[in-house]
Design a protein around this motif. Structure first.
Motif, PDB file in Angstrom:
ATOM      1  N   GLU A  92     -10.193   1.590   1.236  1.00 18.34           N
ATOM      2  CA  GLU A  92      -8.831   1.455   1.763  1.00 18.34           C
ATOM      3  C   GLU A  92      -7.791   1.248   0.673  1.00 18.34           C
ATOM      4  O   GLU A  92      -6.605   1.471   0.890  1.00 18.34           O
ATOM      5  CB  GLU A  92      -8.757   0.279   2.759  1.00 18.34           C
ATOM      6  N   PHE A  93      -8.222   0.806  -0.520  1.00 21.19           N
ATOM      7  CA  PHE A  93      -7.267   0.492  -1.577  1.00 21.19           C
ATOM      8  C   PHE A  93      -7.366   1.411  -2.789  1.00 21.19           C
ATOM      9  O   PHE A  93      -6.560   1.303  -3.706  1.00 21.19           O
ATOM     10  CB  PHE A  93      -7.426  -0.974  -2.004  1.00 21.19           C
ATOM     11  N   LEU A  94      -8.327   2.323  -2.812  1.00 22.02           N
ATOM     12  CA  LEU A  94      -8.504   3.209  -3.967  1.00 22.02           C
ATOM     13  C   LEU A  94      -7.254   4.015  -4.281  1.00 22.02           C
ATOM     14  O   LEU A  94      -6.924   4.231  -5.438  1.00 22.02           O
ATOM     15  CB  LEU A  94      -9.687   4.151  -3.757  1.00 22.02           C
ATOM     16  N   SER A  95      -6.543   4.443  -3.258  1.00 18.98           N
ATOM     17  CA  SER A  95      -5.379   5.305  -3.475  1.00 18.98           C
ATOM     18  C   SER A  95      -4.210   4.571  -4.130  1.00 18.98           C
ATOM     19  O   SER A  95      -3.299   5.210  -4.650  1.00 18.98           O
ATOM     20  CB  SER A  95      -4.916   5.912  -2.148  1.00 18.98           C
ATOM     21  N   VAL A  96      -4.212   3.244  -4.124  1.00 15.79           N
ATOM     22  CA  VAL A  96      -3.095   2.495  -4.700  1.00 15.79           C
ATOM     23  C   VAL A  96      -3.456   1.762  -5.986  1.00 15.79           C
ATOM     24  O   VAL A  96      -2.632   1.065  -6.553  1.00 15.79           O
ATOM     25  CB  VAL A  96      -2.494   1.494  -3.676  1.00 15.79           C
ATOM     26  N   VAL A  97      -4.694   1.935  -6.463  1.00  9.91           N
ATOM     27  CA  VAL A  97      -5.112   1.274  -7.699  1.00  9.91           C
ATOM     28  C   VAL A  97      -4.548   2.053  -8.887  1.00  9.91           C
ATOM     29  O   VAL A  97      -4.818   3.240  -9.038  1.00  9.91           O
ATOM     30  CB  VAL A  97      -6.655   1.191  -7.804  1.00  9.91           C
ATOM     31  N   TRP A 137       1.195  -4.621  -1.826  1.00 10.55           N
ATOM     32  CA  TRP A 137       1.164  -5.648  -2.869  1.00 10.55           C
ATOM     33  C   TRP A 137       0.430  -5.163  -4.111  1.00 10.55           C
ATOM     34  O   TRP A 137       0.823  -5.480  -5.226  1.00 10.55           O
ATOM     35  CB  TRP A 137       0.533  -6.927  -2.342  1.00 10.55           C
ATOM     36  N   ILE A 138      -0.633  -4.394  -3.927  1.00 10.67           N
ATOM     37  CA  ILE A 138      -1.355  -3.841  -5.075  1.00 10.67           C
ATOM     38  C   ILE A 138      -0.474  -2.796  -5.768  1.00 10.67           C
ATOM     39  O   ILE A 138      -0.329  -2.789  -6.988  1.00 10.67           O
ATOM     40  CB  ILE A 138      -2.711  -3.234  -4.655  1.00 10.67           C
ATOM     41  N   ARG A 139       0.128  -1.910  -4.980  1.00 15.79           N
ATOM     42  CA  ARG A 139       0.977  -0.849  -5.527  1.00 15.79           C
ATOM     43  C   ARG A 139       2.136  -1.444  -6.329  1.00 15.79           C
ATOM     44  O   ARG A 139       2.485  -0.948  -7.394  1.00 15.79           O
ATOM     45  CB  ARG A 139       1.525   0.018  -4.390  1.00 15.79           C
ATOM     46  N   GLU A 140       2.744  -2.529  -5.821  1.00 12.06           N
ATOM     47  CA  GLU A 140       3.897  -3.145  -6.482  1.00 12.06           C
ATOM     48  C   GLU A 140       3.503  -4.108  -7.599  1.00 12.06           C
ATOM     49  O   GLU A 140       4.362  -4.616  -8.303  1.00 12.06           O
ATOM     50  CB  GLU A 140       4.751  -3.881  -5.446  1.00 12.06           C
ATOM     51  N   GLY A 141       2.209  -4.366  -7.766  1.00 11.41           N
ATOM     52  CA  GLY A 141       1.750  -5.228  -8.839  1.00 11.41           C
ATOM     53  C   GLY A 141       1.733  -6.712  -8.507  1.00 11.41           C
ATOM     54  O   GLY A 141       1.467  -7.543  -9.371  1.00 11.41           O
ATOM     55  N   TYR A 142       2.005  -7.073  -7.251  1.00  8.45           N
ATOM     56  CA  TYR A 142       1.982  -8.477  -6.856  1.00  8.45           C
ATOM     57  C   TYR A 142       0.546  -8.995  -6.709  1.00  8.45           C
ATOM     58  O   TYR A 142       0.304 -10.192  -6.822  1.00  8.45           O
ATOM     59  CB  TYR A 142       2.717  -8.699  -5.537  1.00  8.45           C
ATOM     60  N   LEU A 143      -0.370  -8.102  -6.425  1.00 10.62           N
ATOM     61  CA  LEU A 143      -1.775  -8.462  -6.244  1.00 10.62           C
ATOM     62  C   LEU A 143      -2.605  -7.518  -7.108  1.00 10.62           C
ATOM     63  O   LEU A 143      -2.457  -6.302  -7.034  1.00 10.62           O
ATOM     64  CB  LEU A 143      -2.147  -8.293  -4.764  1.00 10.62           C
ATOM     65  N   GLN A 144      -3.434  -8.076  -7.961  1.00  7.34           N
ATOM     66  CA  GLN A 144      -4.240  -7.249  -8.846  1.00  7.34           C
ATOM     67  C   GLN A 144      -5.434  -6.680  -8.076  1.00  7.34           C
ATOM     68  O   GLN A 144      -6.027  -7.358  -7.234  1.00  7.34           O
ATOM     69  CB  GLN A 144      -4.737  -8.072 -10.029  1.00  7.34           C
ATOM     70  N   PRO A 159     -13.942  -7.174  -5.620  1.00  9.10           N
ATOM     71  CA  PRO A 159     -12.581  -6.803  -6.028  1.00  9.10           C
ATOM     72  C   PRO A 159     -11.979  -5.850  -4.987  1.00  9.10           C
ATOM     73  O   PRO A 159     -12.633  -4.901  -4.553  1.00  9.10           O
ATOM     74  CB  PRO A 159     -12.792  -6.093  -7.362  1.00  9.10           C
ATOM     75  N   LEU A 160     -10.759  -6.125  -4.572  1.00  9.08           N
ATOM     76  CA  LEU A 160     -10.132  -5.310  -3.525  1.00  9.08           C
ATOM     77  C   LEU A 160     -10.087  -3.834  -3.895  1.00  9.08           C
ATOM     78  O   LEU A 160     -10.235  -2.970  -3.031  1.00  9.08           O
ATOM     79  CB  LEU A 160      -8.717  -5.821  -3.240  1.00  9.08           C
TER      80      LEU A 160
END
Length: 112
Positions: free
Chosen positions: A71-76, A41-48, A65-66
């Motif tokens: 776990e989410f650094l690689s997709v920010v 969802w972060i990668r696709e822009g659905y979740l900021q 902030p997620l």
């Protein structure tokens, strides 16, 4: 006789086994969701990546902030990285939240 189970994709399980929640626009907690779901969802822009969240069971007051979680650094996306360095602290007792544009204007005003 065909074995349909062989043709079906294997059920995906996250390696980390973690489940996550996030705070929605109304202050409600949504989830739990797997790491891979939120990454997508972060990668696709659905979740900021500035959306407040945390591991399942995290109290809303302790959410971050997620995009700050490993776990989410690689997709920010790169254009969000500055927003994650020093986001404004959440306002206590205020039901209204700032839009991204308002947050950026506030950040610029503080820097001047």
């Amino acid at each position: 006789e065909e074995d349909n189970e062989e043709l079906a994709p294997p059920e995906f399980e996250d390696e980390d086994g973690l489940e996550w929640v996030y705070e929605d626009d109304r202050g409600g907690v949504q989830g739990p969701f797997s790491t891979s779901e939120l990454q997508g969802w972060i990668r696709e822009g659905y979740l900021q990546p500035t959306r407040r969240g945390g591991p399942a069971g995290t109290d809303a007051a302790e959410m971050q902030p997620l995009g700050r979680y490993a776990e989410f650094l690689s997709v920010v996306p790169q254009d969000w990285e500055e927003d994650l360095i020093a986001p404004p602290p959440p306002s206590k007792g205020s039901e209204a939240s700032l839009s991204r544009e308002e947050e950026e204007a506030l950040r610029r005003a503080k820097a001047e």
